[in-house]
Design a protein around this motif. Structure first.
Motif: not given
Length: 88
Positions: A2-6, A27-36, A42-45
């Motif tokens: 399915t489409d992954f979104r964060l 397939d989507t874990a690297p994208h999730a990690r990079s987005q988080a 950005q300072g949202h720790r």
């Protein structure tokens, strides 16, 4: 797969609330990690991850969540998982 979104639903000061949906897998874990991690940089720790719409999570997805947690902790922050499905 399915489409992954964060998607950051709220980001203010130290806190970011993000909605996670779809499959969290190899397939989507690297994208999730990079987005988080981008939110942390950005300072949202302090991250609150809403996992209600996660349809599948394998060991790669769990590893990504652990990596996100470790990075937040190193930045003096935290990760809270909300509405995690029973299977997760």
């Amino acid at each position: 797969m399915t489409d992954f979104r964060l998607t950051a639903q709220h980001a203010d000061g130290d806190l970011a609330v993000a909605h996670v949906s779809g499959d969290l897998d190899f397939d989507t874990a690297p994208h999730a990690r990079s987005q988080a991690l981008a939110l942390i940089e950005q300072g949202h720790r302090h991250l609150l991850l809403d996992l209600e719409a996660v349809t599948f999570c394998d060991s790669s997805g769990l590893n990504a969540l652990i990596g996100i947690y470790r990075c937040a902790k190193e930045a003096g922050g935290s990760v809270t998982l909300a509405a995690a499905p029973d299977r997760l």
